[in-house]
Design an enzyme around this catalytic site. Structure first.
Site, PDB file in Angstrom:
ATOM      1  N   GLY A 206       1.781  -5.184   7.962  1.00 10.39           N
ATOM      2  CA  GLY A 206       1.769  -5.191   6.501  1.00 10.39           C
ATOM      3  C   GLY A 206       3.178  -5.057   5.972  1.00 10.39           C
ATOM      4  N   GLY A 209       7.081  -0.191   3.935  1.00  6.99           N
ATOM      5  CA  GLY A 209       6.847   0.949   3.050  1.00  6.99           C
ATOM      6  C   GLY A 209       5.390   1.237   2.763  1.00  6.99           C
ATOM      7  N   GLY A 211       3.267   2.625   4.800  1.00  7.56           N
ATOM      8  CA  GLY A 211       2.780   3.812   5.489  1.00  7.56           C
ATOM      9  C   GLY A 211       2.386   3.598   6.943  1.00  7.56           C
ATOM     10  CD  GLU A 429      17.365  -7.407 -23.570  1.00 10.53           C
ATOM     11  OE1 GLU A 429      16.154  -7.467 -23.264  1.00 10.53           O
ATOM     12  OE2 GLU A 429      18.276  -7.867 -22.848  1.00 10.53           O
ATOM     13  CG  HIS A 432      13.433 -11.033 -23.618  1.00 10.99           C
ATOM     14  ND1 HIS A 432      13.072 -12.219 -23.042  1.00 10.99           N
ATOM     15  CD2 HIS A 432      14.733 -10.825 -23.245  1.00 10.99           C
ATOM     16  CE1 HIS A 432      14.113 -12.711 -22.357  1.00 10.99           C
ATOM     17  NE2 HIS A 432      15.130 -11.878 -22.471  1.00 10.99           N
ATOM     18  CG  ASP A 504      16.393 -13.930 -19.702  1.00 10.20           C
ATOM     19  OD1 ASP A 504      16.116 -13.007 -18.915  1.00 10.20           O
ATOM     20  OD2 ASP A 504      16.809 -13.757 -20.862  1.00 10.20           O
TER      21      ASP A 504
HETATM   22  P1  ADP Z   1       6.285   1.639   6.889  1.00  3.45           P
HETATM   23  O1  ADP Z   1       6.317   2.206   8.277  1.00  3.45           O
HETATM   24  O2  ADP Z   1       5.027   0.876   6.590  1.00  3.45           O
HETATM   25  O3  ADP Z   1       7.497   0.870   6.492  1.00  3.45           O
HETATM   26  P2  ADP Z   1       6.476   4.394   6.167  1.00  3.45           P
HETATM   27  O4  ADP Z   1       5.332   4.989   6.880  1.00  3.45           O
HETATM   28  O5  ADP Z   1       7.820   4.547   6.791  1.00  3.45           O
HETATM   29  O6  ADP Z   1       6.226   2.863   5.869  1.00  3.45           O
HETATM   30  O7  ADP Z   1       6.497   4.983   4.682  1.00  3.45           O
HETATM   31  C1  ADP Z   1       7.626   5.657   4.159  1.00  3.45           C
HETATM   32  C2  ADP Z   1       7.209   6.815   3.292  1.00  3.45           C
HETATM   33  O8  ADP Z   1       6.467   6.358   2.161  1.00  3.45           O
HETATM   34  C3  ADP Z   1       6.296   7.789   3.981  1.00  3.45           C
HETATM   35  O9  ADP Z   1       7.008   8.725   4.718  1.00  3.45           O
HETATM   36  C4  ADP Z   1       5.563   8.424   2.813  1.00  3.45           C
HETATM   37  O10 ADP Z   1       6.342   9.413   2.196  1.00  3.45           O
HETATM   38  C5  ADP Z   1       5.433   7.273   1.844  1.00  3.45           C
HETATM   39  N1  ADP Z   1       4.146   6.585   2.001  1.00  3.45           N
HETATM   40  C6  ADP Z   1       3.957   5.295   2.370  1.00  3.45           C
HETATM   41  N2  ADP Z   1       2.635   5.004   2.393  1.00  3.45           N
HETATM   42  C7  ADP Z   1       1.979   6.121   2.049  1.00  3.45           C
HETATM   43  C8  ADP Z   1       0.590   6.455   1.905  1.00  3.45           C
HETATM   44  N3  ADP Z   1      -0.389   5.560   2.126  1.00  3.45           N
HETATM   45  N4  ADP Z   1       0.277   7.715   1.555  1.00  3.45           N
HETATM   46  C9  ADP Z   1       1.236   8.628   1.323  1.00  3.45           C
HETATM   47  N5  ADP Z   1       2.554   8.378   1.443  1.00  3.45           N
HETATM   48  C10 ADP Z   1       2.934   7.142   1.795  1.00  3.45           C
HETATM   49 ZN    ZN Z   2      16.963 -11.855 -21.402  1.00  2.00          ZN
END
Ligand code: ADP
Ligand code: ZN
Length: 610
Positions: A206, A209, A211, A429, A432, A504
């Site tokens: 996926g 970030g 998780g 602005e 917009h 833009d």
């Molecule tokens: P990935 O490995 O998918 O890149 P990470 O697990 O490193 O993402 O996510 C980084 C941080 O983002 C985690 O340490 C947490 O603080 C936050 N985070 C990401 N997804 C979640 C989730 N589903 N629930 C709670 N915190 C999350």
């Molecule tokens: Zn603009």
């Protein structure tokens, strides 16, 4: 403006690019000939502990690093300023490093002679860092020897994870899948008795970030087993055989500690499709080693080792890796929807004082498209906003500001615009904002400013109120119209246009081409316009048609924006004046100024509409 940003994952290894010149220093008498190598490579071999020893020595006019590795000696020239990096690499990898500072002989000094005299200043500048280093290295090498710091060992040390599934929010759909893995690890005998084979490899895939790392940690944490974590990028750009050696060491350590979890982040760095190029030989060797470890660790079913790996490019993985018996379970970890975002926010707000007026549902609604890591960063930034404002609780305003800051960079009130430029920015602005406000399907405008932020001189921020998975043609056209309204306001009021609309226009062109090309939303609709062109078929002609259709869309949207501004000229004038006076207007100010916003019924069947 749409908010979409991601914390980029930096691949640390290999980030250091130090170019090196051909090696001049010859081998010491009687030794095997030294092999020239790029400095960056030698530094990584030091840092990863693969080398057995290293020496940094001065010769006439240059420093030379010699690294002994598997009985061979590699050399690279080093600038004196970079000697600190050599030291830290050796420290990281626990490789003994000896340093011989050059004596100020005639040979070393001669290039720096100025006006015929010896300049101590220049000499110190060149060699000073190295001499200081000698003392430091002596100490750290002794300390290491006492601690018995073995090579490799630090790399494969597991951590005890205290992360639990409760710390990972919004994963209802995949909770059972991951929970099962930790059950297997905690009670392998139960599964074995029923004849269930323990999964060996699981791929979490996926966007960044979302998780994935957190989930892997939670699997280990829930099962109460050791967690070995490595990143695929640690295995690239390493020298002959090092990658596979590391894989072997990793699995050996995990088997010893089993039951255990191995987590390989960014597996695509090693497990990408094999190309057969000679240049990727090292990577393929690493991959082969990984495959054979996975195939081989049937060893003791009572003590399973489960390998979790993550990637955001599942389609790029080598088919051999995802074959059955290897990484044959795939779990998709997607961007959170609104409810999941609400739950993730709850996790990160657990320990923060949040005002009753800050409705997390509203925050969840306006953060469509953000990943869990973005939401975690948002909560932290909101805490900072509250602290900056001297408040004791986090309020909705702090979230809003934090979002704006994360999306566009900090506001730079110190950048002073001239009166004329400020006036122009205010009309742009407000153009917009007004057109966005009067276009029912545009996201509501949250804030308009004439405060420089990031690269912009002013910003208009519209945030979504719900997740939308489809975009109607009307919505696309209204968005296009809002993008072009800044330029339209400039032309209407000043009869002139500026470079400020550049971004833009670029974004409008991208959207218009997408509409005309991929979405068949061109206007007027002809028989051909419903047909999405294949890229390879008659490329020039179809590209030309798409371009013409996109131009029509942009022109239509611009004219529509201009009409709206002409029609509401009084609101534009009042809005710009108010904006100049207050610098920033919030959604409530706009509502007061512009009156009720036209409503919309989205996607109602035509017959019901009539
Ligand atoms: P990935 O490995 O998918 O890149 P990470 O697990 O490193 O993402 O996510 C980084 C941080 O983002 C985690 O340490 C947490 O603080 C936050 N985070 C990401 N997804 C979640 C989730 N589903 N629930 C709670 N915190 C999350
Ligand atoms: Zn603009």
């Amino acid at each position: 403006m749409r908010i979409r940003y991601h914390v980029a994952a930096l691949a640390l290894m290999g980030a250091l690019t130090v170019s090196s010149v051909a090696v001049a220093a010859g081998p010491p008498p009687g030794a095997a000939p030294a092999i020239g190598a790029p400095l960056s490579t030698l530094l990584s071999r030091l840092a990863d502990g693969h080398a057995s020893s290293a020496a940094l020595a001065g010769t006439s006019g240059a420093l030379t690093l010699r690294v002994t590795d598997a009985g061979r000696v590699y050399v690279a020239p080093v600038l004196a300023e970079l000697s600190g990096q050599v030291l830290s690499a050796a420290q990281t990898g626990h490789v003994p490093l000896s340093v011989t500072p050059p004596a100020p002989t005639a040979a070393t000094v001669r290039p720096y002679l100025s006006g015929g005299g010896f300049s101590l200043g220049v000499w110190l500048q060149t060699w000073g860092p190295l001499i200081l280093l000698t003392g430091l290295v002596g100490v750290s090498a002794a300390a290491l020897r006492m601690a018995g710091g073995g090579r490799f060992r630090h790399r494969v040390r597991p951590v005890v994870s205290d992360t639990k599934f409760d710390d990972v929010a919004g994963i209802d759909e995949i909770r059972d899948d991951v929970a099962e893995i930790s059950h297997v690890l905690a009670k392998p005998a139960v599964y074995r008795a029923l004849g269930a084979t323990v999964p060996k490899g699981v791929i979490l895939h996926g966007p960044p970030g979302t998780g994935k790392t957190l989930l892997a940690k939670a699997v280990a944490g829930e099962a109460g087993v050791p967690f070995f974590s490595v990143s695929g990028s640690e295995f690239v750009e390493v020298y002959a055989g090092l990658g596979s050696k590391r894989i072997r060491a990793l699995f050996a350590a995990a088997r010893k500690a089993a039951p255990a979890v191995i987590y390989i982040d960014e597996i695509d760095a090693i497990g990408g499709r094999r190309t057969g190029h000679a240049s990727s030989g090292e990577r393929e060797q690493t991959l082969d080693q990984l495959l054979s470890e996975i195939d081989g660790f049937r060893t003791d079913p009572a003590k399973p080792v489960v390998v979790l790996a993550s990637t955001n490019r599942i389609d790029d993985l080598d088919p051999a890796l995802v074959r059955s018996g290897r990484f044959d379970r795939k779990i998709a970890v997607g961007l959170p929807d609104r409810r999941a975002r609400r739950e993730i926010l709850d996790v990160h707000l657990r320990t923060r004082p949040v005002s009753k007026r800050a409705d997390p549902d509203r925050v969840a609604a306006m953060t469509a498209g953000l990943a869990g890591a973005d939401l975690a960063a948002l909560c932290n930034e909101a805490s900072f906003e509250a602290a900056r404002a001297g408040d004791t609780q986090i309020d909705i305003g702090h979230f809003r500001k934090a979002l704006l800051r994360l999306a566009g960079g900090p506001e730079r009130r110190s950048r002073v615009l001239s009166r004329e430029e400020r006036r122009l920015v205010a009309y742009h602005e407000m153009g917009h904002a007004l057109v966005g406000y009067m276009s029912p399907s545009c996201d509501p405008v949250e804030r308009v400013t004439v405060i420089p932020q990031g690269h912009a001189l002013g910003v208009t921020v519209a945030l979504p109120t719900e997740d939308r998975f489809l975009a109607t043609r009307t919505e696309c056209m209204e968005r296009l119209r809002m993008m072009l309204a800044g330029r339209a306001a400039e032309e209407l009021v000043f009869g002139e246009c500026t470079s400020g609309a550049g971004d833009d226009l670029k974004r409008a062109a991208v959207l218009a081409r997408h509409m005309a090309g991929d979405l068949a939303m061109a206007e007027p609709r002809t028989d051909e316009s419903l047909m999405v062109a294949l890229p390879q078929a008659d490329g020039d002609q179809s590209a030309h048609d798409v371009e013409t259709a996109a131009q029509i869309l942009v022109r239509t949207a611009f004219e529509r924006a201009m009409d709206m501004l002409v029609c509401h000229r009084d609101l534009l004038e009042n809005g710009a004046a108010m904006l100049l006076e207050h610098e920033a207007l919030e959604s409530e100010d706009l509502a007061t100024l512009f009156g009720p916003r036209p409503g919309v019924s989205r996607l109602a069947p035509v017959s019901e509409n009539a």
